[in-house]
Design an enzyme around this catalytic site. Structure first.
Site, PDB file in Angstrom:
ATOM      1  CE  LYS A  71      -2.573   0.580   3.787  1.00  0.00           C
ATOM      2  NZ  LYS A  71      -1.800   1.397   4.290  1.00  0.00           N
ATOM      3  CB  THR A  73       5.228   0.316  -2.360  1.00  0.00           C
ATOM      4  OG1 THR A  73       6.131  -0.711  -2.016  1.00  0.00           O
ATOM      5  CG2 THR A  73       5.885  -0.128  -3.688  1.00  0.00           C
ATOM      6  NE  ARG A  94      -0.125   4.646   8.357  1.00  0.00           N
ATOM      7  CZ  ARG A  94      -0.375   3.724   9.194  1.00  0.00           C
ATOM      8  NH1 ARG A  94      -0.570   3.140   9.673  1.00  0.00           N
ATOM      9  NH2 ARG A  94      -0.255   3.049   7.864  1.00  0.00           N
ATOM     10  CE  LYS A 105       2.222  -2.758   9.188  1.00  0.00           C
ATOM     11  NZ  LYS A 105       3.025  -1.354   8.258  1.00  0.00           N
ATOM     12  CB  ALA A 273      -5.246   1.260  10.784  1.00  0.00           C
ATOM     13  CG  PHE A 301      -3.440  -3.146   9.024  1.00  0.00           C
ATOM     14  CD1 PHE A 301      -2.247  -3.226   8.673  1.00  0.00           C
ATOM     15  CD2 PHE A 301      -3.287  -2.420  10.622  1.00  0.00           C
ATOM     16  CE1 PHE A 301      -1.479  -4.462   9.097  1.00  0.00           C
ATOM     17  CE2 PHE A 301      -2.308  -2.741  11.140  1.00  0.00           C
ATOM     18  CZ  PHE A 301      -0.634  -3.521  10.685  1.00  0.00           C
ATOM     19  CG  PHE A 381       4.143  -9.674  -7.112  1.00  0.00           C
ATOM     20  CD1 PHE A 381       5.310 -10.585  -5.682  1.00  0.00           C
ATOM     21  CD2 PHE A 381       3.298  -9.022  -6.418  1.00  0.00           C
ATOM     22  CE1 PHE A 381       4.837  -9.644  -4.498  1.00  0.00           C
ATOM     23  CE2 PHE A 381       2.861  -7.963  -5.274  1.00  0.00           C
ATOM     24  CZ  PHE A 381       4.427  -8.023  -3.767  1.00  0.00           C
ATOM     25  CD1 TRP A 409       8.765  -2.785  -4.521  1.00  0.00           C
ATOM     26  CD2 TRP A 409       9.458  -3.809  -6.132  1.00  0.00           C
ATOM     27  NE1 TRP A 409       9.701  -3.511  -3.807  1.00  0.00           N
ATOM     28  CE2 TRP A 409      10.249  -4.395  -5.544  1.00  0.00           C
ATOM     29  CE3 TRP A 409       9.639  -4.465  -7.314  1.00  0.00           C
ATOM     30  CZ2 TRP A 409      11.159  -5.184  -4.768  1.00  0.00           C
ATOM     31  CZ3 TRP A 409      11.021  -5.642  -7.354  1.00  0.00           C
ATOM     32  CH2 TRP A 409      11.625  -5.909  -6.368  1.00  0.00           C
TER      33      TRP A 409
END
Length: 556
Positions: A71, A73, A94, A105, A273, A301, A381, A409
């Site tokens: 998210k 990224t 954030r 994480k 979150a 999240f 991906f 990415w």
């Protein structure tokens, strides 16, 4: 392919003063923290109060899985792509917490060729905001115990102190502790505990304040304990809100950095979150709206947590109106929601994808309940098959929402141009008629039930005896007419992390209800969620090292 940190270390940053100039900021608007970081003066907002706002784009996601969604990224890549198309875009994110950086994480600086830099600084001590929040919180805790030790004029009941100490680290041993041991000089013996800094009410207040005086006033309203007669004790009764605000005089200013291609990024505040409200500061988002034609922000999240709180808490208090929402999904993650094991996610499996896509379906429906246009971003991906991509595209088309195959990415801005164009087109052609989900005037139980039924898909909500008593106490104080912040697992729409996809036939269990009076919301803790996480068996810290020349490795 280079690792994230290798890509970041090889990037060519420009001085932060130059980044500021692209936004119309002068040297007087910025407090420099070295060559590549700065804090933005709050005068920037005051001086632009008559300037129109840009368009607000929220990036959210499906429920996260071990397969990863990316998210942050995509948020960064979308901002980069908009700028590459000649748009004036500002990213608002954030701040990472050291807990997940050294835990499981990871950080929150993006990945691949869609990152904010200097990545190491942002993920570590940055400009000291987390330290300031931690110290401010613990000043109040020290003041509570000192007041009791010095005679307890307020008659604080040491058994009913609800304000806890904090630490910006995952440390399960500190969840429940005893303080005041060692005899009379060390105060009175009592039970206490730590939460992680990002779950502190101080963090929430920072992210919901409009200025320094608003921050100080909110500090004064923090409910810290009850007296021996059951009356509430607030921070202002201890007379330390001024000192607390003083500690936050720099931390309240948003931080300016840049992406790998020098797109401006404002990073400020970092509540999780799953245990807090999951959004960066109102100040950072408002600055992005005043400084750019597009403000690209994120919420933590999945949409059931971060987006709901962004809408019902942050937008409500900040007077914000989002113009578009991007929901990030990966084919790998949706297959995981369809029952595929982690080590088999690279194998094409349209059948599993068709089972797991219900999670995306529910998150689309959740956003539509707030009447905001939706665009789905498939974070690509290399293992994604053409057939799987086509399935998601046709699914989204049938739902009437735009979908974009996103490759930020691997390709940075270039990989996000299709998404950027679809966001621009959606904002242009579909008007946002944003509305919150519920009226904050409703009873506490009713507000929680609305969120559980409408957003999670629950049948009902069960309240423990303890939670019912806490609700009754809050309502007796007349402090219940505020939004709800649900602490819930991020891994499922339910409060059971094992229930993937789109579970049905379940109830949400609320075990504890806490008033964050300074922040202006009520926290409902569900399931087995904890406000102080622990480290995994093999923490990320085991892979991080630093060399003699100062080069860091293993930090993603």
């Amino acid at each position: 392919m280079k690792t994230d940190i290798e890509i970041a270390q090889s990037s060519k940053m420009i001085p932060i003063l130059e980044v500021g100039k692209t936004l119309g900021l002068t040297e007087n608007d910025l407090d420099l923290y070295g060559k590549y970081k700065a804090k933005i003066s709050l005068d920037v907002l005051a001086n632009r109060k008559d300037k129109g706002d840009g368009k607000l784009v929220l990036v959210t996601a499906i429920n996260p899985t071990p397969a990863g969604e990316g998210k942050s990224t995509v948020t960064i890549g979308l901002g980069q792509a908009l700028c590459s198309l000649g748009q004036n875009a500002v990213i608002a994110l954030r701040e990472p917490s050291l807990g997940p950086v050294f835990g499981v994480k990871g950080g929150a600086a993006g990945g691949g060729y869609a990152q904010v830099v200097p990545m190491e600084d942002i993920n570590l001590h940055f400009t000291g905001d987390m330290h300031a929040i931690t110290t401010t919180n613990n000043l109040l805790s020290a003041a509570i115990d000192n007041h009791i030790h010095q005679g307890n004029e307020l008659r604080i009941d040491s058994r009913r102190i609800i304000f806890k100490r904090v630490l910006d680290m995952n440390d399960r041993a500190l969840r429940d502790i005893v303080v005041g041991m060692g005899g009379k000089p060390n105060g009175f013996l009592r039970e206490d505990g730590f939460t992680i800094t990002v779950a502190s009410e101080i963090m929430a207040i920072l992210c919901l304040s409009n200025n320094l005086m608003d921050l100080k006033e909110r500090f004064g309203k923090i409910l810290v304990a009850y007296d021996l007669d059951g009356n509430p004790i607030y921070c202002k009764d201890l007379k330390v809100q001024g000192a607390m605000a003083m500690l936050m005089k720099d931390a309240i200013k948003p931080n300016l950095v840049q992406t790998l291609d020098n797109t401006p990024a404002i990073i400020h505040g970092g509540p999780f979150a799953n245990i807090a409200h999951g959004c960066n500061s109102i100040l950072a988002t408002k600055m992005a709206l005043k400084l750019g034609d597009y403000a690209i922000t994120e919420a933590g999240f999945g949409a059931d947590l971060g987006a709901e709180k962004f809408f019902d808490i942050k937008c409500r208090y900040g007077g914000l109106k989002p113009n578009c929402v991007v929901i990030v999904a990966t084919i790998r993650a949706l297959k995981h929601h369809g029952g595929v094991k982690k080590d088999e996610l690279n194998i094409p499996n349209v059948e599993a994808l068709s089972r797991g896509v219900v999670n995306l379906e529910k998150q689309i429906e959740n956003i539509q309940k707030f009447n905001v246009p939706v665009v789905v971003a498939i974070n690509k991906f290399i293992s994604d098959s053409d057939e799987e991509v086509k399935f998601i595209e046709e699914f989204c088309k049938a739902k009437g929402v735009e979908v974009s195959l996103t490759e930020v990415w691997e390709k940075g801005a270039e990989g996000g141009k299709d998404l950027a164009n679809k966001v621009i087109s959606t904002i242009k052609n579909k008007e946002s008629k944003f509305q919150v989900l519920y009226n904050e005037e409703l009873d506490i139980k009713e507000k929680i039930k609305v969120i559980a039924r409408e957003i999670y898909g629950a049948d009902d909500v069960e309240f423990t005896a303890s939670a019912k008593k806490q609700i009754s106490e809050i309502e007796k104080l007349g402090l219940h007419k505020v939004p709800i912040c649900v602490a819930k697992t991020q891994n499922s729409l339910s409060d059971n992390p094992a229930l993937l996809g789109r579970p049905t036939g379940f109830n949400i269990s609320v075990k504890e209800v806490k008033l964050s009076n300074g922040a202006g919301f009520i926290v409902a803790l569900t399931g087995t969620i904890m406000t102080m996480p622990g480290l995994p068996k093999v923490p990320a810290a085991n892979k991080i090292d630093i060399h003699e020349d100062g080069t860091i490795e293993g930090l993603f």
